[in-house]
Design a protein around this motif. Structure first.
Motif, PDB file in Angstrom:
ATOM      1  N   PRO A  76      34.079 -23.284 -29.246  1.00  0.00           N
ATOM      2  CA  PRO A  76      34.918 -22.205 -28.706  1.00  0.00           C
ATOM      3  C   PRO A  76      34.184 -21.190 -27.841  1.00  0.00           C
ATOM      4  CG  PRO A  76      35.265 -22.520 -31.081  1.00  0.00           C
ATOM      5  CD  PRO A  76      34.037 -23.284 -30.722  1.00  0.00           C
ATOM      6  N   GLY A  77      32.884 -21.214 -27.821  1.00  0.00           N
ATOM      7  CA  GLY A  77      32.146 -20.236 -27.021  1.00  0.00           C
ATOM      8  C   GLY A  77      32.140 -18.858 -27.656  1.00  0.00           C
ATOM      9  N   PHE A  78      31.841 -18.800 -28.945  1.00  0.00           N
ATOM     10  CA  PHE A  78      31.806 -17.532 -29.657  1.00  0.00           C
ATOM     11  C   PHE A  78      30.801 -16.569 -29.020  1.00  0.00           C
ATOM     12  CE2 PHE A  78      33.042 -20.524 -33.076  1.00  0.00           C
ATOM     13  CZ  PHE A  78      34.183 -19.896 -33.545  1.00  0.00           C
ATOM     14  N   ALA A  79      31.139 -15.265 -29.061  1.00  0.00           N
ATOM     15  CA  ALA A  79      30.122 -14.252 -28.793  1.00  0.00           C
ATOM     16  C   ALA A  79      29.152 -14.260 -29.974  1.00  0.00           C
ATOM     17  CB  ALA A  79      30.766 -12.887 -28.632  1.00  0.00           C
ATOM     18  N   VAL A  80      27.852 -14.145 -29.698  1.00  0.00           N
ATOM     19  CA  VAL A  80      26.836 -14.259 -30.743  1.00  0.00           C
ATOM     20  C   VAL A  80      25.950 -13.016 -30.724  1.00  0.00           C
ATOM     21  CG1 VAL A  80      24.880 -15.608 -31.603  1.00  0.00           C
ATOM     22  CG2 VAL A  80      26.850 -16.774 -30.579  1.00  0.00           C
ATOM     23  N   LEU A  81      25.659 -12.505 -31.909  1.00  0.00           N
ATOM     24  CA  LEU A  81      24.779 -11.348 -32.059  1.00  0.00           C
ATOM     25  C   LEU A  81      23.658 -11.728 -33.011  1.00  0.00           C
ATOM     26  CD1 LEU A  81      24.489  -8.386 -31.216  1.00  0.00           C
ATOM     27  CD2 LEU A  81      25.761  -7.746 -33.265  1.00  0.00           C
ATOM     28  N   ASP A  82      22.428 -11.537 -32.574  1.00  0.00           N
ATOM     29  CA  ASP A  82      21.257 -11.932 -33.354  1.00  0.00           C
ATOM     30  C   ASP A  82      20.586 -10.685 -33.931  1.00  0.00           C
ATOM     31  OD1 ASP A  82      19.008 -13.072 -34.428  1.00  0.00           O
ATOM     32  OD2 ASP A  82      18.523 -14.268 -32.665  1.00  0.00           O
ATOM     33  N   THR A  83      20.599 -10.554 -35.261  1.00  0.00           N
ATOM     34  CA  THR A  83      20.028  -9.364 -35.886  1.00  0.00           C
ATOM     35  C   THR A  83      18.504  -9.343 -35.806  1.00  0.00           C
ATOM     36  OG1 THR A  83      20.221 -10.525 -38.008  1.00  0.00           O
ATOM     37  CG2 THR A  83      21.946  -8.926 -37.462  1.00  0.00           C
ATOM     38  N   VAL A  84      17.854 -10.492 -35.738  1.00  0.00           N
ATOM     39  CA  VAL A  84      16.391 -10.461 -35.643  1.00  0.00           C
ATOM     40  C   VAL A  84      15.959  -9.924 -34.288  1.00  0.00           C
ATOM     41  CG1 VAL A  84      16.023 -12.815 -34.754  1.00  0.00           C
ATOM     42  CG2 VAL A  84      14.279 -11.732 -36.165  1.00  0.00           C
ATOM     43  N   ARG A  85      16.702 -10.228 -33.232  1.00  0.00           N
ATOM     44  CA  ARG A  85      16.363  -9.697 -31.905  1.00  0.00           C
ATOM     45  C   ARG A  85      16.545  -8.178 -31.877  1.00  0.00           C
ATOM     46  NH1 ARG A  85      17.733  -7.841 -27.285  1.00  0.00           N
ATOM     47  NH2 ARG A  85      19.831  -7.425 -28.062  1.00  0.00           N
ATOM     48  N   LEU A  86      17.644  -7.709 -32.459  1.00  0.00           N
ATOM     49  CA  LEU A  86      17.865  -6.273 -32.527  1.00  0.00           C
ATOM     50  C   LEU A  86      16.785  -5.585 -33.355  1.00  0.00           C
ATOM     51  CD1 LEU A  86      21.709  -5.687 -32.989  1.00  0.00           C
ATOM     52  CD2 LEU A  86      20.228  -4.700 -31.243  1.00  0.00           C
TER      53      LEU A  86
END
Length: 536
Positions: A76-86
């Motif tokens: 589906p092409g989800f928006a992705v948020l990476d907590t390790v990058r933040l």
């Protein structure tokens, strides 16, 4: 809405012992679990329309994408948020020994201790995310896009200026950042002005000088354009007019130079700063006088034009000739050793190289390169090669631009992806007007309206008022597949065997001629190909 989705999945191979030790999941626990083919559709439905958050998200999402591909489900092409990058941006070494999920969970007081079990790790990640969001909330980060692109390199002061972009329209056009006195600092183009300009206030913008520019910017001006071509042309014109300090390209079009074959009794080559409507022939523009002089030297290598700067008449005779006459590099028209008719044959060869067929001159230059390579004079061959390419590129550019600048009017159209037509009116190489016809409408009334409202461009203006880069932009648009010629006044032609065909044949070879050493290692004849392989 809150919800949890949890299930084990039966793998296709036994679980390795070290994975069982790490996660506590054994082969017995998954023996009766469903396969991924039946679990994945349920998960995709559960997560539909949401944002996927994970610690080291790239690793987890790659497995989900692979499973979707294997089971025949569209991702589906989800928006992705990476907590390790933040966390790497927001958590310093003196706060936590590393950026592992367990360390961050302790730092932010997570209610769940991560233990490499999916649900426990997911719950801990939620608490870590909330802790990270609390840190960036006071830094001007308020949207998902800003959170995804957050970088500690972007100062709070820079983020606070995002209000400049919030009022921008979601339309194609040109944007101008202005300073305290209203002076343009930077000019750019975008298909979506609001989306593009917002990136200047997030970590998406990595250019250091742009951060400095944002610090000075006090306003942001949008110029909505009907078509992307209009936006690109307006950008060029604004940069040339205002010379914004943070734009690097196209700031000084007045520094361009041309090689001119003069119109006199005994023509010669010289470097000039403008193209005039006369009977002389021009090649260029060149970005510097050095490359223009290199092209002249290449032409002098095989065409014995006079190189003195004295203006000669048919009857004038000098007392003595220069050393080039003694070397056989000039016929000596200055001392009467060469008649005007004989010299006219030499001029015809030079004129053809600049404005017509370049085959003879390029062939002669290649033969000269052969001679130098055979004599192992590789440095001289490399210098001549560079000069030849300067000549061919400039002549090709002139032969592309000149015909369009001499065309009184050209109207062309291209179908738009969303329907309708993109219409363009070009006069003497300058974009005189552009418009769009709506989907399903007859485009001809819009063509008539475009012609009536387009800018008036006088023929003699093309040498100075029209930027060569603008004409090249227009040519690039006209040459794209799908463009249709609606109407043409005058002629628009280029020589079939001109410098363009020579450039197409030589350019790939020239890319491999970057050093003298390859020449010496068997590349001394890089243009040797079977007959008919390359049209030159």
């Amino acid at each position: 809405m809150l919800g949890e989705f949890q299930t084990l999945v039966r793998p296709t191979t036994p679980i390795p012992a070290f994975i069982s030790v790490l996660t506590g999941i054994t082969n017995a626990m998954v023996a009766d679990a469903p396969r991924i083919a039946s679990v994945l559709p349920q998960f995709l439905q559960f997560a539909s329309g949401s944002v996927l958050v994970a610690h080291n998200a790239g690793f987890d999402v790659s497995f989900l994408k692979a499973a979707a591909l294997e089971t025949g489900h569209a991702w589906p092409g989800f928006a992705v948020l990476d907590t390790v990058r933040l966390a790497r941006q927001l958590v310093h070494k003196d706060e936590a020994p590393n950026h592992k999920l367990s360390s961050l969970a302790r730092l932010f007081g997570a209610a769940t201790n991560p233990d490499h079990r999916a649900l426990h790790d997911a719950r801990a990640t939620v608490d870590v995310l909330h802790g990270l969001i609390a840190r960036v909330g006071n830094l001007g980060v308020h949207t998902l896009e800003e959170l995804q692109s957050y970088s500690s390199r972007v100062s709070p002061a820079q983020r606070r200026k995002r209000f400049l972009a919030e009022a921008m329209p979601a339309a194609p056009g040109v944007y101008v950042f202005r300073g305290a006195r209203g002076e343009p600092l930077y000019v750019g183009t975008a298909r979506d002005l609001r989306r593009r300009t917002l990136t200047y206030f997030t970590g998406s913008e990595t250019r250091r000088r742009m951060a400095e520019m944002i610090g000075l910017a006090e306003s942001l001006t949008p110029i909505v354009c009907a078509t992307p071509l209009e936006a690109s042309v307006r950008e060029l014109r604004l940069i040339a007019e205002h010379k914004p300090r943070y734009n690097r390209r196209s700031r000084h079009p007045e520094k361009a130079v041309w090689v001119k074959l003069t119109d006199e009794a005994f023509p010669r080559l010289c470097v000039v700063r403008s193209v005039k409507e006369d009977r002389a022939h021009y090649a260029g523009p060149f970005t510097s006088r050095r490359t223009a002089e290199a092209a002249i030297t290449a032409l002098h290598e095989v065409v014995p034009l006079r190189q003195c700067t004295t203006r000669l008449s048919v009857r004038s005779v000098a007392d003595s000739a220069c050393v080039l006459f003694d070397l056989g590099r000039c016929g000596g028209p200055c001392v009467g050793a060469q008649t005007s008719d004989d010299y006219a044959d030499v001029v015809a060869r030079a004129r053809a190289a600049l404005g017509g067929s370049s085959r003879e001159v390029v062939t002669a230059l290649r033969e000269r390169l052969d001679e130098l390579a055979a004599q192992e004079r590789f440095e001289e061959a490399g210098t001549l090669r560079d000069r030849m390419m300067s000549l061919v590129r400039a002549a090709a550019r002139a032969q592309r631009l000149r015909p369009l600048t001499r065309t009184p009017e050209l109207i062309a159209a291209r179908r738009r992806d969303e329907g309708g037509w993109e219409l363009v009116c070009v006069r003497h190489g300058r974009l005189a007007g552009t418009s769009v016809s709506p989907p399903g409408a007859d485009p001809m009334p819009y063509v008539v309206a475009l012609r009536e409202t387009a800018e008036v461009v006088l023929g003699e203006d093309h040498g100075g008022a029209v930027l060569p880069e603008e004409t090249e932009l227009v040519l690039g648009w006209l040459e794209k597949p799908g463009t249709r010629l609606v109407d043409l006044q005058g002629e628009w032609t280029c020589p079939v065997d001109g410098a363009g065909s020579s450039r197409a044949a030589l350019e790939p070879q020239a890319e491999s001629w970057t050093a003298v050493e390859p020449f010496a290692q068997g590349l001394d004849r890089p243009w040797d190909r079977p007959a008919g392989a390359v049209p030159v």
